[in-house]
Scaffold this motif. Structure first.
Motif, PDB file in Angstrom:
ATOM      1  N   GLY A   1       0.787  -1.194   0.000  1.00 46.31           N
ATOM      2  CA  GLY A   1       0.000   0.000   0.000  1.00 46.31           C
ATOM      3  C   GLY A   1       0.827   1.254   0.000  1.00 46.31           C
ATOM      4  O   GLY A   1       0.516   2.178   0.738  1.00 46.31           O
ATOM      5  N   LEU A   2       1.869   1.333  -0.822  1.00 45.30           N
ATOM      6  CA  LEU A   2       2.645   2.562  -0.910  1.00 45.30           C
ATOM      7  C   LEU A   2       2.095   3.447  -2.010  1.00 45.30           C
ATOM      8  O   LEU A   2       1.634   2.964  -3.035  1.00 45.30           O
ATOM      9  N   VAL A   3       2.184   4.762  -1.792  1.00 43.18           N
ATOM     10  CA  VAL A   3       1.849   5.738  -2.832  1.00 43.18           C
ATOM     11  C   VAL A   3       3.150   6.442  -3.191  1.00 43.18           C
ATOM     12  O   VAL A   3       3.829   6.987  -2.324  1.00 43.18           O
ATOM     13  N   LEU A   4       3.502   6.388  -4.475  1.00 42.91           N
ATOM     14  CA  LEU A   4       4.743   6.995  -4.953  1.00 42.91           C
ATOM     15  C   LEU A   4       4.417   8.140  -5.899  1.00 42.91           C
ATOM     16  O   LEU A   4       3.453   8.069  -6.660  1.00 42.91           O
ATOM     17  N   LYS A   5       5.249   9.170  -5.864  1.00 47.02           N
ATOM     18  CA  LYS A   5       5.156  10.271  -6.823  1.00 47.02           C
ATOM     19  C   LYS A   5       6.547  10.521  -7.367  1.00 47.02           C
ATOM     20  O   LYS A   5       7.542  10.301  -6.679  1.00 47.02           O
TER      21      LYS A   5
END
Length: 96
Positions: A1-5
């Motif tokens: 559940g990681l959010v990367l930008k």
């Protein structure tokens, strides 16, 4: 559940490893303090580039003690990262 930008990272933030300039995974970018944008997701070779795109973790669960700067994690940076959605998990390593 990681959010990367994706952000543009700069070579002066990298460390020298042998003959290469590497921005290490787990590094707080751009600094371990006020204005932190996220945590570098994977090592980035900055040897030949002044700037490069890199993935930063901006939300999700992170094992706090596995960060390279865990022992010196700035409280302001930690609060800013938590406000973005990063949860610092503190757990013991399993013994086998």
């Amino acid at each position: 559940g990681l959010v990367l930008k994706t952000y543009t990272v700069e070579q002066p933030k990298a460390t020298t490893v042998n003959d290469k300039k590497i921005l290490k995974a787990g590094t707080l970018y751009p600094s371990n303090g006020t204005g932190v944008k996220g945590i570098v997701f994977e090592d980035v070779d900055m040897t030949d580039d002044a700037k490069r795109p890199a993935s930063l973790i901006v939300a999700g669960r992170v094992l706090e003690k596995r960060l390279p700067e865990a022992s010196s994690l700035d409280t302001t940076a930690k609060k800013e990262l938590q406000a973005m959605g990063i949860v610092f998990v503190t757990t013991e390593d399993p013994t086998f």
